[in-house]
Scaffold this motif. Structure first.
Motif, PDB file in Angstrom:
ATOM      1  N   LEU A   1       0.866  -1.177   0.000  1.00 58.11           N
ATOM      2  CA  LEU A   1       0.000   0.000   0.000  1.00 58.11           C
ATOM      3  C   LEU A   1       0.898   1.220   0.000  1.00 58.11           C
ATOM      4  CD1 LEU A   1      -2.637  -0.819   2.796  1.00 58.11           C
ATOM      5  CD2 LEU A   1      -3.069  -0.684   0.345  1.00 58.11           C
TER       6      LEU A   1
ATOM      7  N   THR B   1      -4.947  -7.637   6.630  1.00 61.48           N
ATOM      8  CA  THR B   1      -5.537  -7.987   5.334  1.00 61.48           C
ATOM      9  C   THR B   1      -6.571  -6.957   4.887  1.00 61.48           C
ATOM     10  OG1 THR B   1      -5.175 -10.306   5.785  1.00 61.48           O
ATOM     11  CG2 THR B   1      -6.814  -9.795   4.095  1.00 61.48           C
ATOM     12  N   PHE B   2      -7.321  -6.411   5.835  1.00 62.97           N
ATOM     13  CA  PHE B   2      -8.344  -5.427   5.486  1.00 62.97           C
ATOM     14  C   PHE B   2      -7.916  -4.011   5.855  1.00 62.97           C
ATOM     15  CE2 PHE B   2     -10.690  -9.436   5.940  1.00 62.97           C
ATOM     16  CZ  PHE B   2     -11.332  -9.457   4.701  1.00 62.97           C
ATOM     17  N   GLY B   3      -6.609  -3.806   5.986  1.00 60.91           N
ATOM     18  CA  GLY B   3      -6.116  -2.479   6.331  1.00 60.91           C
ATOM     19  C   GLY B   3      -6.277  -2.206   7.821  1.00 60.91           C
TER      20      GLY B   3
ATOM     21  N   VAL C   1      -8.749   4.499   9.908  1.00 61.29           N
ATOM     22  CA  VAL C   1      -9.956   5.127   9.354  1.00 61.29           C
ATOM     23  C   VAL C   1     -10.321   4.589   7.969  1.00 61.29           C
ATOM     24  CG1 VAL C   1      -9.853   7.282  10.646  1.00 61.29           C
ATOM     25  CG2 VAL C   1      -8.614   7.097   8.490  1.00 61.29           C
ATOM     26  N   HIS C   2      -9.343   4.053   7.237  1.00 65.72           N
ATOM     27  CA  HIS C   2      -9.655   3.533   5.904  1.00 65.72           C
ATOM     28  C   HIS C   2      -9.756   2.014   5.881  1.00 65.72           C
ATOM     29  CE1 HIS C   2      -9.675   7.342   3.884  1.00 65.72           C
ATOM     30  NE2 HIS C   2      -8.540   7.668   4.496  1.00 65.72           N
ATOM     31  N   GLN C   3      -9.901   1.413   7.066  1.00 64.57           N
ATOM     32  CA  GLN C   3     -10.060  -0.041   7.109  1.00 64.57           C
ATOM     33  C   GLN C   3     -11.255  -0.449   6.249  1.00 64.57           C
ATOM     34  OE1 GLN C   3      -9.643  -1.585  10.994  1.00 64.57           O
ATOM     35  NE2 GLN C   3     -10.046  -3.693  10.406  1.00 64.57           N
ATOM     36  N   CYS C   4     -11.111  -1.596   5.607  1.00 65.17           N
ATOM     37  CA  CYS C   4     -12.098  -2.044   4.617  1.00 65.17           C
ATOM     38  C   CYS C   4     -13.534  -2.014   5.152  1.00 65.17           C
ATOM     39  CB  CYS C   4     -11.749  -3.471   4.182  1.00 65.17           C
ATOM     40  SG  CYS C   4     -12.911  -4.139   2.981  1.00 65.17           S
ATOM     41  N   LEU C   5     -14.408  -1.327   4.398  1.00 67.08           N
ATOM     42  CA  LEU C   5     -15.822  -1.258   4.801  1.00 67.08           C
ATOM     43  C   LEU C   5     -16.552  -2.554   4.472  1.00 67.08           C
ATOM     44  CD1 LEU C   5     -16.819   2.370   3.692  1.00 67.08           C
ATOM     45  CD2 LEU C   5     -16.446   1.510   6.004  1.00 67.08           C
ATOM     46  N   GLY C   6     -15.959  -3.366   3.590  1.00 64.65           N
ATOM     47  CA  GLY C   6     -16.657  -4.584   3.158  1.00 64.65           C
ATOM     48  C   GLY C   6     -16.155  -5.848   3.827  1.00 64.65           C
TER      49      GLY C   6
ATOM     50  N   LEU D   1     -18.765  -8.404   4.927  1.00 67.12           N
ATOM     51  CA  LEU D   1     -19.389  -9.020   3.754  1.00 67.12           C
ATOM     52  C   LEU D   1     -18.428 -10.016   3.105  1.00 67.12           C
ATOM     53  CD1 LEU D   1     -21.642  -9.236   1.651  1.00 67.12           C
ATOM     54  CD2 LEU D   1     -20.639  -7.263   0.483  1.00 67.12           C
ATOM     55  N   ALA D   2     -17.147  -9.628   2.985  1.00 65.28           N
ATOM     56  CA  ALA D   2     -16.156 -10.514   2.360  1.00 65.28           C
ATOM     57  C   ALA D   2     -16.034 -11.823   3.157  1.00 65.28           C
ATOM     58  CB  ALA D   2     -14.803  -9.804   2.275  1.00 65.28           C
TER      59      ALA D   2
HETATM   60  C1  HEM Z   1     -11.331 -10.479   0.630  1.00 64.85           C
HETATM   61  C2  HEM Z   1     -11.858  -9.329   0.201  1.00 64.85           C
HETATM   62  C3  HEM Z   1     -11.342  -7.956   0.523  1.00 64.85           C
HETATM   63  C4  HEM Z   1     -10.098  -7.542   0.904  1.00 64.85           C
HETATM   64  C5  HEM Z   1      -8.832  -8.397   1.135  1.00 64.85           C
HETATM   65  C6  HEM Z   1     -10.159  -6.099   1.069  1.00 64.85           C
HETATM   66  C7  HEM Z   1      -9.087  -5.301   1.473  1.00 64.85           C
HETATM   67  C8  HEM Z   1      -9.151  -3.951   1.697  1.00 64.85           C
HETATM   68  C9  HEM Z   1      -8.062  -3.121   2.202  1.00 64.85           C
HETATM   69  C10 HEM Z   1      -6.656  -3.622   2.548  1.00 64.85           C
HETATM   70  C11 HEM Z   1      -8.517  -1.855   2.300  1.00 64.85           C
HETATM   71  C12 HEM Z   1      -7.751  -0.645   2.870  1.00 64.85           C
HETATM   72  C13 HEM Z   1      -6.978   0.086   1.805  1.00 64.85           C
HETATM   73  C14 HEM Z   1      -6.254   1.273   2.426  1.00 64.85           C
HETATM   74  O1  HEM Z   1      -5.862   1.246   3.601  1.00 64.85           O
HETATM   75  O2  HEM Z   1      -6.075   2.233   1.695  1.00 64.85           O
HETATM   76  C15 HEM Z   1      -9.889  -1.852   1.835  1.00 64.85           C
HETATM   77  C16 HEM Z   1     -10.692  -0.729   1.766  1.00 64.85           C
HETATM   78  C17 HEM Z   1     -11.988  -0.734   1.342  1.00 64.85           C
HETATM   79  N1  HEM Z   1     -12.764  -1.831   1.000  1.00 64.85           N
HETATM   80 FE1  HEM Z   1     -12.111  -3.755   0.949  1.00 64.85          FE
HETATM   81  N2  HEM Z   1     -11.430  -5.672   0.791  1.00 64.85           N
HETATM   82  C18 HEM Z   1     -12.186  -6.765   0.452  1.00 64.85           C
HETATM   83  C19 HEM Z   1     -13.537  -6.776   0.123  1.00 64.85           C
HETATM   84  C20 HEM Z   1     -14.340  -5.671   0.080  1.00 64.85           C
HETATM   85  C21 HEM Z   1     -15.776  -5.701  -0.246  1.00 64.85           C
HETATM   86  C22 HEM Z   1     -16.588  -6.982  -0.542  1.00 64.85           C
HETATM   87  C23 HEM Z   1     -16.198  -4.420  -0.219  1.00 64.85           C
HETATM   88  C24 HEM Z   1     -17.562  -3.838  -0.490  1.00 64.85           C
HETATM   89  C25 HEM Z   1     -18.620  -4.545  -0.841  1.00 64.85           C
HETATM   90  C26 HEM Z   1     -15.056  -3.570   0.123  1.00 64.85           C
HETATM   91  C27 HEM Z   1     -15.087  -2.217   0.251  1.00 64.85           C
HETATM   92  C28 HEM Z   1     -14.031  -1.416   0.657  1.00 64.85           C
HETATM   93  C29 HEM Z   1     -14.083   0.027   0.776  1.00 64.85           C
HETATM   94  C30 HEM Z   1     -15.297   0.914   0.462  1.00 64.85           C
HETATM   95  C31 HEM Z   1     -12.815   0.465   1.205  1.00 64.85           C
HETATM   96  C32 HEM Z   1     -12.347   1.905   1.446  1.00 64.85           C
HETATM   97  C33 HEM Z   1     -12.544   2.288   2.891  1.00 64.85           C
HETATM   98  C34 HEM Z   1     -12.026   3.713   3.138  1.00 64.85           C
HETATM   99  O3  HEM Z   1     -11.130   4.169   2.415  1.00 64.85           O
HETATM  100  O4  HEM Z   1     -12.507   4.341   4.070  1.00 64.85           O
HETATM  101  N3  HEM Z   1     -13.943  -4.375   0.298  1.00 64.85           N
HETATM  102  N4  HEM Z   1     -10.262  -3.134   1.490  1.00 64.85           N
END
Ligand code: HEM
Length: 116
Positions: A5, A57-59, A62-67, A70-71
């Motif tokens: 990232l 894995t999901f960050g 504040v920008h931790q993954c919103l999904g 669901l994932a």
């Molecule tokens: C295995 C599946 C997924 C992984 C590994 C994943 C991973 C991530 C990561 C690492 C970030 C943070 C990026 C950063 O710090 O800049 C992120 C942000 C985000 N993800 Fe996911 N994601 C997944 C599935 C999803 C799904 C299914 C959705 C929506 C239906 C989603 C929506 C978002 C959104 C909207 C953000 C931005 C949050 C923000 O910036 O405030 N993600 N994801």
């Protein structure tokens, strides 16, 4: 998952021994952090019974993954459904022949040759 990232510091900050100045960009590797041996020992092994550990894995923050909920739900539904539908699902090459894309933005298999 994202293998790296790119982040930009909005203010001066010290991370470990490193001073990062506002405006500087830093490339971080959640993948490497997730494989921290102090958390998971030999991280090279796929161990689905490993006790859950904190991971990036999901960050984080504040920008931790919103999904992420669901994932996780999708995987808990899709993987058992896949195995029920294709009980004979298996690799057609030895596991040691599988190659991973490690330098791109997403850590992933290059190919997954299967049969059922
Ligand atoms: C295995 C599946 C997924 C992984 C590994 C994943 C991973 C991530 C990561 C690492 C970030 C943070 C990026 C950063 O710090 O800049 C992120 C942000 C985000 N993800 Fe996911 N994601 C997944 C599935 C999803 C799904 C299914 C959705 C929506 C239906 C989603 C929506 C978002 C959104 C909207 C953000 C931005 C949050 C923000 O910036 O405030 N993600 N994801």
């Amino acid at each position: 998952m994202a293998s790296s990232l790119a982040l930009e510091a909005t203010e001066d900050v010290t991370v470990g021994d490193h001073r990062v100045r506002a405006g500087q960009r830093v490339v971080v590797s959640p993948l490497a952090a997730n494989c921290d041996p102090s958390l998971i020992g030999d991280g090279s092994a796929l161990d689905v019974r490993r006790r859950p550990v904190p991971h990036l894995t999901f960050g984080f923050g504040v920008h931790q993954c919103l999904g992420q909920q669901l994932a996780g739900l999708e995987l808990r539904i899709a993987l058992p459904a896949l195995l029920r539908r294709f009980p004979g699902l298996r690799l057609v090459v030895p596991e040691t022949d599988l190659r991973f894309r490690v330098n791109g933005p997403v850590y992933a298999l290059r190919a997954l040759p299967i049969t059922w």
